[in-house]
Motif scaffolding. Structure first.
Motif, PDB file in Angstrom:
ATOM      1  N   TYR A  71      50.678  53.430  44.835  1.00  0.00           N
ATOM      2  CA  TYR A  71      49.502  52.779  45.541  1.00  0.00           C
ATOM      3  C   TYR A  71      50.095  51.724  46.540  1.00  0.00           C
ATOM      4  CZ  TYR A  71      46.546  54.669  41.955  1.00  0.00           C
ATOM      5  OH  TYR A  71      45.980  55.636  41.023  1.00  0.00           O
ATOM      6  N   LEU A  72      49.841  51.912  47.760  1.00  0.00           N
ATOM      7  CA  LEU A  72      50.424  51.221  48.764  1.00  0.00           C
ATOM      8  C   LEU A  72      49.362  50.135  49.407  1.00  0.00           C
ATOM      9  CD1 LEU A  72      52.371  53.668  48.865  1.00  0.00           C
ATOM     10  CD2 LEU A  72      52.980  53.266  51.209  1.00  0.00           C
ATOM     11  N   LEU A  73      49.642  49.189  49.452  1.00  0.00           N
ATOM     12  CA  LEU A  73      48.883  48.205  49.991  1.00  0.00           C
ATOM     13  C   LEU A  73      49.230  47.694  51.500  1.00  0.00           C
ATOM     14  CD1 LEU A  73      46.586  46.107  49.761  1.00  0.00           C
ATOM     15  CD2 LEU A  73      48.018  44.381  48.855  1.00  0.00           C
ATOM     16  N   LEU A  74      48.153  48.036  52.224  1.00  0.00           N
ATOM     17  CA  LEU A  74      48.864  47.722  53.659  1.00  0.00           C
ATOM     18  C   LEU A  74      47.730  47.060  54.431  1.00  0.00           C
ATOM     19  CD1 LEU A  74      47.249  49.654  55.963  1.00  0.00           C
ATOM     20  CD2 LEU A  74      48.231  51.371  54.381  1.00  0.00           C
TER      21      LEU A  74
ATOM     22  N   GLU B   6      45.162  45.938  43.908  1.00  0.00           N
ATOM     23  CA  GLU B   6      43.984  45.123  44.063  1.00  0.00           C
ATOM     24  C   GLU B   6      44.244  43.416  43.857  1.00  0.00           C
ATOM     25  OE1 GLU B   6      41.304  46.827  41.093  1.00  0.00           O
ATOM     26  OE2 GLU B   6      40.766  48.508  42.591  1.00  0.00           O
ATOM     27  N   GLU B   7      45.047  43.284  42.771  1.00  0.00           N
ATOM     28  CA  GLU B   7      45.224  41.747  42.605  1.00  0.00           C
ATOM     29  C   GLU B   7      45.929  41.166  43.688  1.00  0.00           C
ATOM     30  OE1 GLU B   7      47.284  41.589  38.761  1.00  0.00           O
ATOM     31  OE2 GLU B   7      45.383  42.110  37.615  1.00  0.00           O
ATOM     32  N   GLU B   8      47.098  41.899  44.143  1.00  0.00           N
ATOM     33  CA  GLU B   8      47.775  41.557  45.400  1.00  0.00           C
ATOM     34  C   GLU B   8      46.853  41.167  46.480  1.00  0.00           C
ATOM     35  OE1 GLU B   8      51.180  40.147  47.105  1.00  0.00           O
ATOM     36  OE2 GLU B   8      50.686  40.340  45.229  1.00  0.00           O
ATOM     37  N   ALA B   9      46.159  42.169  46.759  1.00  0.00           N
ATOM     38  CA  ALA B   9      45.158  42.134  47.985  1.00  0.00           C
ATOM     39  C   ALA B   9      44.150  40.806  47.841  1.00  0.00           C
ATOM     40  CB  ALA B   9      44.341  43.252  48.160  1.00  0.00           C
TER      41      ALA B   9
ATOM     42  N   ARG C 164      46.328  37.717  48.362  1.00  0.00           N
ATOM     43  CA  ARG C 164      46.653  37.702  49.663  1.00  0.00           C
ATOM     44  C   ARG C 164      45.574  36.995  50.717  1.00  0.00           C
ATOM     45  NH1 ARG C 164      51.487  38.997  51.987  1.00  0.00           N
ATOM     46  NH2 ARG C 164      52.930  39.806  50.412  1.00  0.00           N
ATOM     47  N   ALA C 165      44.423  37.532  50.310  1.00  0.00           N
ATOM     48  CA  ALA C 165      43.074  37.272  50.934  1.00  0.00           C
ATOM     49  C   ALA C 165      42.836  35.826  50.642  1.00  0.00           C
ATOM     50  CB  ALA C 165      41.791  38.082  50.562  1.00  0.00           C
ATOM     51  N   ARG C 166      42.970  35.234  49.563  1.00  0.00           N
ATOM     52  CA  ARG C 166      42.783  33.807  49.110  1.00  0.00           C
ATOM     53  C   ARG C 166      43.655  32.895  50.015  1.00  0.00           C
ATOM     54  NH1 ARG C 166      41.669  34.388  42.705  1.00  0.00           N
ATOM     55  NH2 ARG C 166      39.553  34.995  42.829  1.00  0.00           N
TER      56      ARG C 166
ATOM     57  N   LEU D  95      52.298  45.901  52.328  1.00  0.00           N
ATOM     58  CA  LEU D  95      52.552  44.465  51.711  1.00  0.00           C
ATOM     59  C   LEU D  95      53.100  44.818  50.282  1.00  0.00           C
ATOM     60  CD1 LEU D  95      49.150  43.229  52.655  1.00  0.00           C
ATOM     61  CD2 LEU D  95      51.332  42.667  53.756  1.00  0.00           C
ATOM     62  N   ARG D  96      52.824  46.014  49.516  1.00  0.00           N
ATOM     63  CA  ARG D  96      53.291  46.038  48.240  1.00  0.00           C
ATOM     64  C   ARG D  96      53.201  47.501  47.989  1.00  0.00           C
ATOM     65  NH1 ARG D  96      52.683  42.212  43.601  1.00  0.00           N
ATOM     66  NH2 ARG D  96      53.014  43.298  41.772  1.00  0.00           N
ATOM     67  N   VAL D  97      54.005  48.113  47.078  1.00  0.00           N
ATOM     68  CA  VAL D  97      53.877  49.276  46.424  1.00  0.00           C
ATOM     69  C   VAL D  97      53.835  49.178  44.983  1.00  0.00           C
ATOM     70  CG1 VAL D  97      55.273  51.447  46.160  1.00  0.00           C
ATOM     71  CG2 VAL D  97      55.533  50.208  48.194  1.00  0.00           C
ATOM     72  N   SER D  98      52.755  49.662  44.328  1.00  0.00           N
ATOM     73  CA  SER D  98      52.628  49.507  43.056  1.00  0.00           C
ATOM     74  C   SER D  98      52.474  50.815  42.256  1.00  0.00           C
ATOM     75  CB  SER D  98      51.108  48.656  43.114  1.00  0.00           C
ATOM     76  OG  SER D  98      50.992  48.607  41.690  1.00  0.00           O
ATOM     77  N   GLY D  99      52.674  50.823  40.851  1.00  0.00           N
ATOM     78  CA  GLY D  99      52.362  51.883  39.900  1.00  0.00           C
ATOM     79  C   GLY D  99      50.858  51.955  39.683  1.00  0.00           C
TER      80      GLY D  99
END
Length: 203
Positions: free
Chosen positions: A8-11, A150-153, A156-158, A140-144
């Motif tokens: 999962y790529l968070l961008l 979702e937690e990283e998003a 970062r939003a906060r 921003l992050r590559v996750s398994g």
């Protein structure tokens, strides 16, 4: 039975103004707030999850040809899915096969435009009659797992909200620089729970 493994790529979609960066002037919090809001501007509703997935597949095909399309899952390239897209925060989460997430990442690096509505003055005309806006796709992050992305998003939003409001987060080294009391948390009667976070697992 074989389990398919995904990444999962968070961008983040950024809209930098070439006339204002890179700036050599020191920025104050008051002067950096408009620039911060401009670079993290909302994305037009013309960009849909299906269109973003199609743009990624086309870019992989342009960069890597039939081999790249085959790595994504064949002619339909069903291995690339946009699981989350927020035009308000210009954030997206993309699911792709674990073996080919670097192809998707490199395709995002070369993508430089998003579609925009026809009444937008910021967009430039495309050959097919639509309009597009220059942007930068930043992974921003590559996750398994989807949960870690979702937690990283959310984190970062906060942080961005606090930065725009002018409230600075206190980091580990900020107490050293500011000269405040930084006695260890154990001495102040606080409990510290140490844990490891391996989000690149295959769950």
């Amino acid at each position: 039975m074989v389990r398919l493994k995904n990444r999962y790529l968070l961008l983040d979609i950024l809209y930098p103004d070439p006339s204002t960066w890179p700036s050599t002037k020191p920025s104050t919090p008051a002067s950096s707030t408009p620039a911060q809001l401009a670079i993290h501007a909302p994305t037009s509703d013309a960009l849909t999850p299906g269109l973003l997935a199609k743009m990624i597949r086309e870019q992989v095909s342009e960069l890597y040809g039939d081999w790249g399309v085959g790595r994504l899952g064949g002619a339909s390239a069903g291995g690339v899915h946009v699981k989350y897209l927020s035009p308000a925060t210009s954030t997206a989460i993309i699911r792709c096969p674990r073996a080919s997430f670097r192809l998707v990442w490199s395709a995002l690096t070369y993508m430089s435009h998003v579609p925009t509505t026809g009444d937008s003055v910021a967009g430039q005309r495309r050959p097919n009659g639509g309009r597009e806006r220059a942007c930068v796709f930043r992974v921003l992050r590559v996750s398994g797992t989807m949960r870690k992305a979702e937690e990283e998003a959310i984190r970062r939003a906060r942080r961005e909200i606090m930065r725009v409001r002018g409230v600075e987060e206190e980091g580990v080294l900020q107490g050293l620089v500011s000269g405040r009391d930084i006695t260890p948390a154990v001495d102040r009667g606080m409990d510290i729970v140490a844990g490891s976070d391996d989000d690149m697992d295959d769950e």
